[in-house]
Write an enzyme that holds these catalytic residues in place. Structure first.
Site, PDB file in Angstrom:
ATOM      1  N   ASP A  78     -13.856  24.177 -53.599  1.00  0.00           N
ATOM      2  CA  ASP A  78     -14.798  25.281 -53.732  1.00  0.00           C
ATOM      3  C   ASP A  78     -16.105  24.964 -53.005  1.00  0.00           C
ATOM      4  OD1 ASP A  78     -15.325  27.801 -55.267  1.00  0.00           O
ATOM      5  OD2 ASP A  78     -16.932  26.611 -56.152  1.00  0.00           O
ATOM      6  N   GLU A  98     -12.815  25.857 -48.851  1.00  0.00           N
ATOM      7  CA  GLU A  98     -13.449  27.173 -48.819  1.00  0.00           C
ATOM      8  C   GLU A  98     -14.766  26.998 -48.078  1.00  0.00           C
ATOM      9  OE1 GLU A  98     -15.596  30.608 -51.470  1.00  0.00           O
ATOM     10  OE2 GLU A  98     -15.823  28.502 -51.927  1.00  0.00           O
TER      11      GLU A  98
HETATM   12  C1  NOJ Z   1     -16.432  30.378 -54.816  1.00  0.00           C
HETATM   13  C2  NOJ Z   1     -15.401  30.938 -55.745  1.00  0.00           C
HETATM   14  O1  NOJ Z   1     -14.350  31.473 -54.977  1.00  0.00           O
HETATM   15  C3  NOJ Z   1     -16.088  31.967 -56.601  1.00  0.00           C
HETATM   16  O2  NOJ Z   1     -15.168  32.690 -57.377  1.00  0.00           O
HETATM   17  C4  NOJ Z   1     -17.106  31.278 -57.454  1.00  0.00           C
HETATM   18  O3  NOJ Z   1     -17.854  32.221 -58.188  1.00  0.00           O
HETATM   19  C5  NOJ Z   1     -18.062  30.451 -56.620  1.00  0.00           C
HETATM   20  N1  NOJ Z   1     -17.406  29.687 -55.599  1.00  0.00           N
HETATM   21  C6  NOJ Z   1     -18.854  29.507 -57.489  1.00  0.00           C
HETATM   22  O4  NOJ Z   1     -18.027  28.462 -57.921  1.00  0.00           O
END
Ligand code: NOJ
Ligand code: CA
Length: 577
Positions: A214, A256
């Protein structure tokens, strides 16, 4: 290593090991997939009972959203214990049973690794805020005064008001890139870095094949009250990978990172020594523009800009996920076109940059457009990542806040609560009104209908697996006049495949040469239908493609497996490149 192409001889023999280069990934939340114990919340027992469904669909990996203990204020992305399972979902024992059962079916498990921040309820933060001398104080990012940039850099504009909050207990300000209940970890602190490795090592031991990491750009950024322009410390990515690969050679990180193409190689590492995979946000956003405007231009540009990657690296291609469809990288005009087409009312939009709907409602349930979008995504250079429920064409519930609208329970059958739970009180309401209600859209009914979206998806996944050229080969965009039809060819190991997508709502006639050195390109064998194509005397193929039509062709004939070489033999195109 040659970073410019996808086919270096020295790794050809690794083909069976680099599983992620040609996987079919399916992402889901345990809490909304299947509830086995009847408390209204999905759980690992339930998910385990659905593994045969996933196996039948043909997916080769699942990515689980966070399932660790959490106050649940950001759907689990606010973790309060990295070494456990949220009791609502089960136990560590259930988790290991699940990874084992998945492995038996040849399905790998990826889990979210959410270490940019913790929940403010995490014992580390509670200790850090309660005592300046706590051993965890430096695990977070503090300031005595309100930093000048406190009102900048919010990830959820409109909902999130600042990136620094005053904590009365700590008598100091703390940094939070996301919501205020998600204090950022001080990821430059070596102790925090060591803990991140420990977390990875723990889950690897319990049977996972890697992590969807993440918020990677934020994890590696410098953080602090004096940081005006955060700087990415890319070296950190190498240590993560080294550790992981030392512990378990075939495990991966899928990052990500919604970043610009010029920094892609910093994330992958020039020698392929950093992230194994990244989501291709450039392709994702321009793909939706292409579908909205019947204009392939920006998508082609994005594909070319993200072409370069180490041979061992791979893109994750996707349509929708659990977040909003972020259109922040499009130009204002392009974004407007996508909003007008797929999310015209304010209620459908989010954070001033995206659309929060699910895929099917964006296309008004038009099956032709759904197939077109999927067919395109499955044939872009990378590994497809499918969102649960999209294989059925599930809808959304815009009465639910922010991103929750697209996180409703999986629709299994016509039974009460879509067969998701025996409880009358599911954790998120099941969609039970309108055209996407579970009475109409569910797995059981679609399973029995040979023409359903579900069976279409199953068949396209099966075919995608038999076309490794997409994951392993190099691509070329073939010229056709106009912007509405995208023709792409992939070459790999003496074989070529070709895909045609008509983005337009009108039939289109096209004419093109496949462009190979040999004569094999005069025949295109349709993999999904009986209308094959032979080139005319001028060497060109002439096709009439219906509105939103698509074609998957093998170039040359079906003896391709007899002709496949053991190592890649280089460019098959006419002329240079
Ligand atoms: C990216 C995640 O995909 C999202 O759902 C989340 O709210 C944020 N990161 C914070 O962790
Ligand atoms: Ca349950």
């Amino acid at each position: 290593m040659d970073t410019n192409c996808n086919r270096p001889t020295e790794i050809d023999l690794m083909i069976n090991d680099l599983w992620y280069k040609n996987a079919i990934v399916y992402c889901l939340s345990v809490g909304t997939y299947m509830d086995a114990n009847g408390d209204g919340i999905g759980d690992f027992q339930g998910l385990m009972r659905r593994l045969d469904y996933l196996h039948g669909l043909g997916v080769t990996a699942v990515w689980l959203m966070p399932f660790q203990p959490s106050p649940g204020k950001d759907d689990g992305y606010d973790i309060s214990d990295y070494y456990g399972v949220n009791p609502a979902y089960g136990t560590l024992g259930d988790f290991v049973e699940f990874t084992h059962a998945a492995k038996q079916r040849g399905i790998r498990v990826l889990i979210d690794l959410v270490v940019n921040h913790t929940s403010d309820q995490h014992p580390w933060f509670r200790s850090a805020r309660s005592d300046p001398n706590s051993q965890f104080r430096d695990w977070y990012v503090w300031s005595d005064r309100k930093p000048p940039n406190a009102g900048k850099g919010m990830v959820f504009p409109g909902v999130q008001k600042s990136t620094w909050n005053y904590d009365r207990e700590a008598k100091a300000w703390y940094f939070h890139r996301f919501y205020d209940f998600q204090p950022d970890l001080n990821t430059s602190n070596p102790k925090v870095q060591a803990e991140i490795l420990k977390i990875m090592g723990f889950w690897i031991q319990l049977g996972v094949s890697g992590f969807r990491m993440d918020a990677v750009p934020f994890i590696i950024s410098t953080k602090g009250p004096k940081v005006r322009k955060p700087v990415e410390q890319y070296d950190m990515l190498r240590s993560l990978r080294e550790f992981l690969q030392w512990r378990q050679g075939d495990s991966i990180i899928l990052a990500e990172a919604n970043v610009l193409p010029e920094t892609d190689m910093e994330y992958f590492g020039k020698a392929g020594d950093r992230m194994h995979m990244m989501f291709n946000f450039q392709a994702n956003q321009t793909l939706f523009y292409a579908l909205a405007a019947a204009d392939k231009g920006p998508l082609v540009k994005a594909l070319k800009a993200t072409r370069t990657r180490p041979a061992t690296a791979q893109w994750g291609m996707f349509l929708r996920n659990h977040d909003e469809l972020d259109l922040g990288r499009l130009t204002d005009e392009e974004r407007k076109v996508v909003f007008d087409a797929f999310g015209p009312s304010k209620n459908m939009q989010l954070y001033d940059r995206g659309i929060r709907r699910r895929l099917a409602p964006m296309f008004n349930g038009d099956r032709r457009r759904l197939e077109l979008a999927y067919s395109l995504m499955f044939t872009l250079p990378g590994t497809p990542v499918v969102r649960y429920g999209d294989e059925l064409g599930m809808g959304d519930n815009l009465d639910l806040p922010e991103r929750v609208c697209a996180r409703t329970p999986m629709q299994w059958s016509t039974e009460p609560q879509a067969g998701f739970t025996k409880s009358n009180n599911p954790v998120v309401p099941v969609i039970d009104t309108g055209p996407y209600a579970y009475e109409h859209v569910n797995a059981a009914v679609q399973r029995r209908d040979p023409n359903s979206m579900l069976n279409w998806t199953e068949r396209i996944i099966r075919m995608r697996k038999e076309v490794p050229e997409i994951g392993w080969g190099d691509f070329e965009v073939i010229d056709t006049r106009g912007e509405a039809v995208l023709v792409m060819r992939y070459d790999w190991r003496n074989n070529s495949v070709l895909f045609v997508h008509n983005l337009d709502d009108k039939p289109r006639e096209i004419r093109f040469a496949v462009g190979l050195k040999d004569e094999s390109d005069k025949l295109l064998v349709n993999l999904l239908g009986e209308d094959h194509s032979s080139a005319r005397e001028d060497g060109h193929h002439h096709l009439l493609i219906e509105a939103f039509g698509y074609r998957w062709y093998r170039v040359g004939g079906l003896d391709y497996l007899l002709k496949r070489s053991d190592i890649d033999l280089g460019k098959r195109s006419k002329g240079k490149k």
